[in-house]
Design a protein around this motif. Structure first.
Motif, PDB file in Angstrom:
ATOM      1  N   PHE A 130     -20.358 -28.009 -19.257  1.00 18.05           N
ATOM      2  CA  PHE A 130     -20.503 -26.935 -20.231  1.00 18.05           C
ATOM      3  C   PHE A 130     -19.343 -26.649 -21.136  1.00 18.05           C
ATOM      4  N   ASP A 131     -18.248 -26.744 -20.498  1.00 18.88           N
ATOM      5  CA  ASP A 131     -17.043 -26.644 -21.442  1.00 18.88           C
ATOM      6  C   ASP A 131     -16.604 -27.733 -22.376  1.00 18.88           C
ATOM      7  N   ALA A 132     -17.045 -29.039 -21.775  1.00 16.57           N
ATOM      8  CA  ALA A 132     -17.070 -30.076 -22.805  1.00 16.57           C
ATOM      9  C   ALA A 132     -17.925 -29.959 -23.733  1.00 16.57           C
ATOM     10  N   ILE A 182     -10.655 -32.176 -21.810  1.00 14.79           N
ATOM     11  CA  ILE A 182     -11.241 -32.060 -20.712  1.00 14.79           C
ATOM     12  C   ILE A 182     -10.504 -32.299 -19.423  1.00 14.79           C
ATOM     13  N   LYS A 183      -9.521 -33.181 -19.581  1.00 15.40           N
ATOM     14  CA  LYS A 183      -8.600 -33.584 -18.503  1.00 15.40           C
ATOM     15  C   LYS A 183      -7.814 -32.643 -17.870  1.00 15.40           C
ATOM     16  N   LEU A 188     -11.924 -29.770 -12.851  1.00 18.31           N
ATOM     17  CA  LEU A 188     -12.325 -31.221 -12.965  1.00 18.31           C
ATOM     18  C   LEU A 188     -12.185 -32.055 -11.685  1.00 18.31           C
ATOM     19  N   PRO A 189     -11.033 -31.762 -10.423  1.00 22.54           N
ATOM     20  CA  PRO A 189     -11.006 -32.364  -9.487  1.00 22.54           C
ATOM     21  C   PRO A 189     -12.297 -32.348  -8.707  1.00 22.54           C
ATOM     22  N   PHE A 252     -19.177 -37.358 -23.758  1.00 24.05           N
ATOM     23  CA  PHE A 252     -18.223 -36.366 -23.048  1.00 24.05           C
ATOM     24  C   PHE A 252     -18.280 -36.344 -21.723  1.00 24.05           C
ATOM     25  N   THR A 253     -19.647 -36.546 -21.115  1.00 28.92           N
ATOM     26  CA  THR A 253     -19.861 -36.695 -19.822  1.00 28.92           C
ATOM     27  C   THR A 253     -18.904 -37.586 -19.148  1.00 28.92           C
ATOM     28  N   LYS A 254     -18.921 -39.207 -19.621  1.00 34.24           N
ATOM     29  CA  LYS A 254     -18.123 -40.061 -19.061  1.00 34.24           C
ATOM     30  C   LYS A 254     -16.526 -39.939 -19.232  1.00 34.24           C
ATOM     31  N   THR A 255     -16.467 -39.410 -20.517  1.00 39.35           N
ATOM     32  CA  THR A 255     -14.852 -38.795 -20.803  1.00 39.35           C
ATOM     33  C   THR A 255     -14.360 -38.205 -19.618  1.00 39.35           C
ATOM     34  N   ALA A 256     -15.161 -36.952 -19.073  1.00 33.72           N
ATOM     35  CA  ALA A 256     -14.887 -36.331 -18.005  1.00 33.72           C
ATOM     36  C   ALA A 256     -14.682 -36.985 -16.804  1.00 33.72           C
TER      37      ALA A 256
END
Length: 264
Positions: A130-132, A182-183, A188-189, A252-256
């Motif tokens: 959602f945030d991405a 998003i990093k 994220l963990p 953006f999912t793959k980036t996350a």
């Protein structure tokens, strides 16, 4: 099809206290419906654009199944705040006459602490997605923008999302961003189910849903000084941005996912 509710209108009756954690000076205030709200003012630094981001962030989050405070349109009349002793706040209220945004005040809520509370993988993944999607730069370890209320996780403070609208010169490029920031996301963990989150959530955001949410933006918040576009043209840009952003969800999912691999 789930659609956002019609937002209620309230009149702000009493300014209680400023919330000075951020730079925009939101405040806890009473309204004429008997409830307290966190009111964010169009006269603050980023003007009505921050209110638009808050509105869209909350209502898209609600459609996706997250707990977010009820959003209302909060009216300030011209006499409101004249007795306020703080000149900075008095000026803020003066420049915020008319329509602002109110978020139901979650009395007794405490800030989310990632050291104390572990969020399960599916929910963490959906919040990260959602945030991405919303290009939210502001849900980090330094400032989680989440609350625990009645032992449930609530998402707050979406005014820093959709940062493309502060320049508004190349929204198409902004819509295509992989969103490398998003990093820094606090969850994220734990976000090990991003592929499932992507499949589930993008299916909920149909064109009809996105249009109905964008249509909630009041004309008053789209009257921007220095812009030639009409109100309906600006509203259409928001719809097209969100629609285009959704087409880049795999990116953006793959980036996350890639960013998470560097953490675990």
């Amino acid at each position: 099809m789930q659609t956002p509710p019609e937002l209620r209108h309230v009149n702000v009756t009493r300014y209680i206290t400023p919330l000075r954690e951020g730079g925009s000076l939101p405040a806890v205030a009473d309204a004429d419906d008997g409830f307290k709200y966190v009111v964010k003012f169009k006269g603050a630094g980023h003007g009505p654009k921050a209110l638009i981001a808050e509105l869209l962030g909350c209502e898209i989050g609600r459609i996706l199944g997250f707990r977010v405070p009820e959003v209302v349109y909060a009216h300030l009349d011209e006499a409101f705040g004249r007795t306020e002793g703080d000149e900075e706040i008095q000026d803020l209220l003066k420049f915020s006459q008319g329509l602002n945004i109110g978020l139901h005040f979650l009395s007794g809520a405490i800030n989310f602490d990632p050291v104390v509370t572990t969020v399960e993988a599916q929910l963490a993944s959906e919040i990260v997605w959602f945030d991405a999607f919303m290009t939210n730069i502001d849900r980090t370890f330094r400032n989680t923008n989440m609350l625990m209320w009645h032992r449930e996780l609530w998402l707050i403070d979406h005014g820093a999302t959709l940062y493309f609208h502060h320049s508004f010169t190349n929204w198409e490029k902004s819509a295509a961003t992989p969103f490398a920031m998003i990093k820094d996301h606090v969850l994220l963990p734990q976000a090990s189910e991003l592929t499932a989150a992507n499949t589930k959530l993008k299916a909920l955001l149909t064109d009809e849903v996105l249009q109905s949410i964008v249509n909630l933006i009041p004309n008053e918040w789209l009257d921007w000084e220095g812009y030639d576009e009409r109100v309906d043209e600006l509203r259409e840009v928001y719809f097209q941005f969100l629609k285009t952003r959704l087409t880049y969800s795999d990116l953006f999912t793959k980036t996350a996912q890639d960013a998470r691999q560097t953490l675990v």
